[in-house]
Design an enzyme around this catalytic site. Structure first.
Site, PDB file in Angstrom:
ATOM      1  N   HIS A 308       0.852  -1.192   0.000  1.00 12.39           N
ATOM      2  CA  HIS A 308       0.000   0.000   0.000  1.00 12.39           C
ATOM      3  C   HIS A 308       0.887   1.241   0.000  1.00 12.39           C
ATOM      4  O   HIS A 308       1.955   1.242   0.597  1.00 12.39           O
ATOM      5  CB  HIS A 308      -0.888   0.021   1.252  1.00 12.39           C
ATOM      6  CG  HIS A 308      -2.064   0.937   1.118  1.00 12.39           C
ATOM      7  ND1 HIS A 308      -1.963   2.286   1.359  1.00 12.39           N
ATOM      8  CD2 HIS A 308      -3.330   0.713   0.730  1.00 12.39           C
ATOM      9  CE1 HIS A 308      -3.149   2.851   1.148  1.00 12.39           C
ATOM     10  NE2 HIS A 308      -3.994   1.927   0.760  1.00 12.39           N
ATOM     11  N   ASP A 365      -7.998  -5.072  -0.331  1.00 14.18           N
ATOM     12  CA  ASP A 365      -8.468  -5.928  -1.436  1.00 14.18           C
ATOM     13  C   ASP A 365      -8.128  -7.395  -1.255  1.00 14.18           C
ATOM     14  O   ASP A 365      -8.587  -8.240  -2.030  1.00 14.18           O
ATOM     15  CB  ASP A 365      -7.848  -5.429  -2.751  1.00 14.18           C
ATOM     16  CG  ASP A 365      -8.401  -4.063  -3.128  1.00 14.18           C
ATOM     17  OD1 ASP A 365      -7.612  -3.147  -3.389  1.00 14.18           O
ATOM     18  OD2 ASP A 365      -9.638  -3.920  -3.115  1.00 14.18           O
TER      19      ASP A 365
HETATM   20  C1  SDX Z   1      -6.121   0.241  -3.052  1.00 13.84           C
HETATM   21  O1  SDX Z   1      -4.170   4.650  -1.989  1.00 13.84           O
HETATM   22  C2  SDX Z   1      -5.214   4.058  -1.407  1.00 13.84           C
HETATM   23  O2  SDX Z   1      -5.669   4.449  -0.361  1.00 13.84           O
HETATM   24  C3  SDX Z   1      -5.790   2.900  -2.211  1.00 13.84           C
HETATM   25  C4  SDX Z   1      -6.848   2.064  -1.483  1.00 13.84           C
HETATM   26  C5  SDX Z   1      -8.130   2.835  -1.231  1.00 13.84           C
HETATM   27  O3  SDX Z   1      -8.846   2.479  -0.286  1.00 13.84           O
HETATM   28  O4  SDX Z   1      -8.460   3.756  -2.070  1.00 13.84           O
HETATM   29  O5  SDX Z   1      -6.330   1.596  -0.242  1.00 13.84           O
HETATM   30  C6  SDX Z   1      -7.264   0.862  -2.330  1.00 13.84           C
HETATM   31  O6  SDX Z   1      -5.848   0.609  -4.167  1.00 13.84           O
HETATM   32  C7  SDX Z   1      -5.274  -0.782  -2.336  1.00 13.84           C
HETATM   33  C8  SDX Z   1      -4.057  -1.280  -3.187  1.00 13.84           C
HETATM   34  C9  SDX Z   1      -4.577  -2.338  -4.168  1.00 13.84           C
HETATM   35  N1  SDX Z   1      -3.471  -2.728  -5.107  1.00 13.84           N
HETATM   36  C10 SDX Z   1      -2.866  -3.920  -5.029  1.00 13.84           C
HETATM   37  O7  SDX Z   1      -3.069  -4.749  -4.145  1.00 13.84           O
HETATM   38  C11 SDX Z   1      -1.858  -4.178  -6.157  1.00 13.84           C
HETATM   39  C12 SDX Z   1      -0.554  -4.780  -5.579  1.00 13.84           C
HETATM   40  N2  SDX Z   1       0.135  -3.725  -4.803  1.00 13.84           N
HETATM   41  C13 SDX Z   1       1.019  -2.882  -5.498  1.00 13.84           C
HETATM   42  O8  SDX Z   1       1.120  -2.861  -6.841  1.00 13.84           O
HETATM   43  C14 SDX Z   1       1.587  -1.731  -4.697  1.00 13.84           C
HETATM   44  O9  SDX Z   1       1.853  -2.176  -3.439  1.00 13.84           O
HETATM   45  C15 SDX Z   1       0.737  -0.466  -4.654  1.00 13.84           C
HETATM   46  C16 SDX Z   1       0.355  -0.016  -6.019  1.00 13.84           C
HETATM   47  C17 SDX Z   1      -0.500  -0.689  -3.836  1.00 13.84           C
HETATM   48  C18 SDX Z   1       1.556   0.626  -3.979  1.00 13.84           C
HETATM   49  O10 SDX Z   1       2.628   0.865  -4.799  1.00 13.84           O
HETATM   50  P1  SDX Z   1       3.757   1.957  -4.441  1.00 13.84           P
HETATM   51  O11 SDX Z   1       3.439   2.667  -3.190  1.00 13.84           O
HETATM   52  O12 SDX Z   1       3.999   2.773  -5.668  1.00 13.84           O
HETATM   53  O13 SDX Z   1       5.012   1.062  -4.108  1.00 13.84           O
HETATM   54  P2  SDX Z   1       6.004   0.474  -5.163  1.00 13.84           P
HETATM   55  O14 SDX Z   1       5.248  -0.117  -6.317  1.00 13.84           O
HETATM   56  O15 SDX Z   1       7.030   1.515  -5.452  1.00 13.84           O
HETATM   57  O16 SDX Z   1       6.649  -0.734  -4.326  1.00 13.84           O
HETATM   58  C19 SDX Z   1       7.718  -0.529  -3.419  1.00 13.84           C
HETATM   59  C20 SDX Z   1       8.518  -1.845  -3.463  1.00 13.84           C
HETATM   60  C21 SDX Z   1       8.950  -2.219  -4.874  1.00 13.84           C
HETATM   61  O17 SDX Z   1      10.102  -3.041  -4.745  1.00 13.84           O
HETATM   62  P3  SDX Z   1      11.594  -2.372  -4.872  1.00 13.84           P
HETATM   63  O18 SDX Z   1      11.616  -1.565  -6.159  1.00 13.84           O
HETATM   64  O19 SDX Z   1      11.757  -1.502  -3.636  1.00 13.84           O
HETATM   65  O20 SDX Z   1      12.527  -3.549  -4.898  1.00 13.84           O
HETATM   66  O21 SDX Z   1       7.675  -2.925  -3.021  1.00 13.84           O
HETATM   67  C22 SDX Z   1       7.478  -3.844  -4.099  1.00 13.84           C
HETATM   68  C23 SDX Z   1       7.850  -3.100  -5.370  1.00 13.84           C
HETATM   69  O22 SDX Z   1       8.271  -4.010  -6.364  1.00 13.84           O
HETATM   70  N3  SDX Z   1       6.054  -4.218  -4.082  1.00 13.84           N
HETATM   71  C24 SDX Z   1       5.601  -5.452  -4.303  1.00 13.84           C
HETATM   72  C25 SDX Z   1       4.202  -5.350  -4.151  1.00 13.84           C
HETATM   73  N4  SDX Z   1       3.858  -4.094  -3.850  1.00 13.84           N
HETATM   74  C26 SDX Z   1       5.014  -3.399  -3.811  1.00 13.84           C
HETATM   75  N5  SDX Z   1       6.225  -6.599  -4.611  1.00 13.84           N
HETATM   76  C27 SDX Z   1       5.438  -7.691  -4.770  1.00 13.84           C
HETATM   77  N6  SDX Z   1       4.073  -7.694  -4.628  1.00 13.84           N
HETATM   78  C28 SDX Z   1       3.441  -6.536  -4.334  1.00 13.84           C
HETATM   79  N7  SDX Z   1       2.101  -6.533  -4.190  1.00 13.84           N
END
Ligand code: SDX
Length: 429
Positions: A308, A365
């Site tokens: 998140h 989710d």
């Molecule tokens: C919602 O913002 C809100 O409030 C949203 C929400 C709401 O109520 O409106 O809470 C609802 O959208 C919840 C999120 C739903 N999405 C998912 O579950 C999709 C999977 N999660 C991600 O794609 C990710 O965690 C996000 C999009 C939710 C957040 O992404 P960020 O903050 O941009 O973080 P990032 O992608 O830069 O990740 C940081 C690191 C990265 O690794 P490094 O580059 O540091 O090595 O964490 C890793 C990412 O690769 N990472 C994951 C991951 N999520 C982040 N690795 C594996 N699986 C994951 N799910």
């Protein structure tokens, strides 16, 4: 230098920027005067460190896993309130008195019907149309049936009527988008039922059968809608605000929010989680194999429902939904193997350094789809359910932005393209 300013030094010059502090002691550097003072702008792709507004609606603390709507904790509201009461709270700022609540419920009830011509729009969609695309189109079509809603500057009474109409009609439009997909005749609202029961009946009633709403399901749905009702400046809410900042109508702003929510990184994740769990189940249910895939930078697989932007601790909603999933499946006598796969995946991830170091926990989710599935809601409708829950939050945020007379949103950029160069027409090259 005064103690409530920040100093920015660039090329030997120092610029003072005021600090602003909110009621939960979060402090921000107000850069609204930066460009005028220095010619500089800031850059923050994805707005990971940038506040877009001041808001009194929802507070969340990502480190502590705190979420409050207008000061009330999500735990108390999910336990003791109802979705319509929470909707009133978010939109109007205070819990309704019994009289206000009765009036609000009655207004919602008498506006659940949509114009019959909307069926013609619905009929134009092929049955394989994703319900989110149908819903965003039908919501935007309300501007045609209620042209006065096009002007956001109309009287408070008229804006409130537009708000009541969309709150009342969204369940009807959502259920109709489902009926279009399964090729069944639509059901009209039944005003003798409460909000959630009415939605479930419009979703699942069939002409040839008598449909009885299961109170366990209606109660679980009401709780899920409360948990999704608002979440400060997330992607779709920021979309609603920026579209509304151009003085576009409430309905076109909400329609834009629905489309932003659709993405699998945002509200579309609840559908992606179930598809992921189904894939893991079909592949033998080996959680560790998929944990490794999620960690592998060369593998595009992500653990959907994990991570998140703000929560770097447990998403408090995920905790409540996980408990509700156990409760609903138990009450309905359902033994869904993907719930066990989900729990195994969570346990494996929370023991793994990759997830622990990046503070990746289950989000809202991760478990919600398991409950929707138990309710009989099809996977491609999960994000529509998220939109149904988020609607009062979008409305409240749009209303706050309008009432605060916020300027049109128009970010700056850092240009990285060609410098000026002379045009050489084709026959001169
Ligand atoms: C919602 O913002 C809100 O409030 C949203 C929400 C709401 O109520 O409106 O809470 C609802 O959208 C919840 C999120 C739903 N999405 C998912 O579950 C999709 C999977 N999660 C991600 O794609 C990710 O965690 C996000 C999009 C939710 C957040 O992404 P960020 O903050 O941009 O973080 P990032 O992608 O830069 O990740 C940081 C690191 C990265 O690794 P490094 O580059 O540091 O090595 O964490 C890793 C990412 O690769 N990472 C994951 C991951 N999520 C982040 N690795 C594996 N699986 C994951 N799910």
């Amino acid at each position: 230098m005064a103690d409530n300013v920040a100093a920015l030094s660039v090329d030997g010059k120092t610029y003072e920027l005021p600090l602003t502090t909110g009621t939960e002691n979060e402090t921000a550097v107000d850069i609204s005067s930066l460009r005028a003072k220095s010619g500089l702008i800031t850059l923050d792709q994805g707005f990971k460190n940038t506040g877009s507004t001041k808001s009194a609606i929802t507070f969340l603390d990502g480190e502590k896993g705190i979420l409050r709507y207008r000061g009330y904790t999500i735990e108390e509201l999910a336990e003791k309130s109802s979705f319509l009461e929470v909707s009133y709270l978010l939109i109007h700022g205070e819990l309704p008195t019994p009289e206000q609540y009765d009036k609000f419920k009655k207004e919602i009830t008498v506006h659940t019907l949509v114009h019959e011509d909307i069926k013609n729009i619905l009929d134009g969609f092929p049955s394989n149309a994703h319900p989110m695309g149908v819903l965003s189109s039908l919501v935007c079509s309300l501007t045609a049936f209620y042209p006065k809603s096009l002007d956001p500057n109309r009287s408070t009474e008229e804006v409130n009527l537009s708000i009541v109409r969309i709150l009342a009609k969204m369940p009807t439009l959502a259920a109709w988008s489902y009926k279009n997909e399964v090729g069944h005749p639509v059901n009209y609202p039944d005003n003798s039922l409460d909000y959630c029961s009415n939605f479930l009946k419009m979703m699942f009633a069939l002409p040839a059968e008598k449909y009885e709403v299961d109170p366990v399901i209606a109660d679980a749905l009401d709780k899920l809608l409360i948990l999704h009702a608002d979440h400060e400046q997330n992607c779709s809410t920021s979309t609603v605000r920026i579209v509304g900042s151009s003085q576009a109508s409430l309905y076109s702003s909400i329609s834009a929010g629905i489309n932003a929510l659709w993405g699998p990184l945002h509200g579309g994740a609840n559908q992606a989680v179930i598809e992921m769990l189904e894939k893991i189940k079909a592949d033998g249910g080996n959680a560790n194999k998929y944990i490794e895939k999620a960690k592998d930078k060369d593998d595009s697989f992500r653990l959907m429902g994990f991570g998140h932007r703000v929560y770097k601790n447990f998403d408090p909603r995920a905790k409540i939904i996980k408990k509700a999933a156990d409760n609903v499946l138990d009450k309905l006598g359902i033994n869904d193997p993907i719930l066990e796969i989900a729990k195994g995946l969570e346990e494996a991830a929370l023991r793994d350094d990759y997830f622990v170091e990046r503070k990746l926990y289950p989000n809202v989710d991760f478990y919600s789809g398991i409950i929707y599935r138990a309710m009989g809601i099809p996977t491609e409708m999960f994000t529509v359910m998220f939109a149904l829950g988020r609607l009062p939050g979008w409305i409240a945020q749009w209303k706050e932005m309008r009432e605060n007379n916020e300027p049109i949103g128009r970010p700056r950029q850092v240009y990285t393209g060609h410098n000026e160069r002379p045009y050489q027409g084709i026959d001169k090259r």
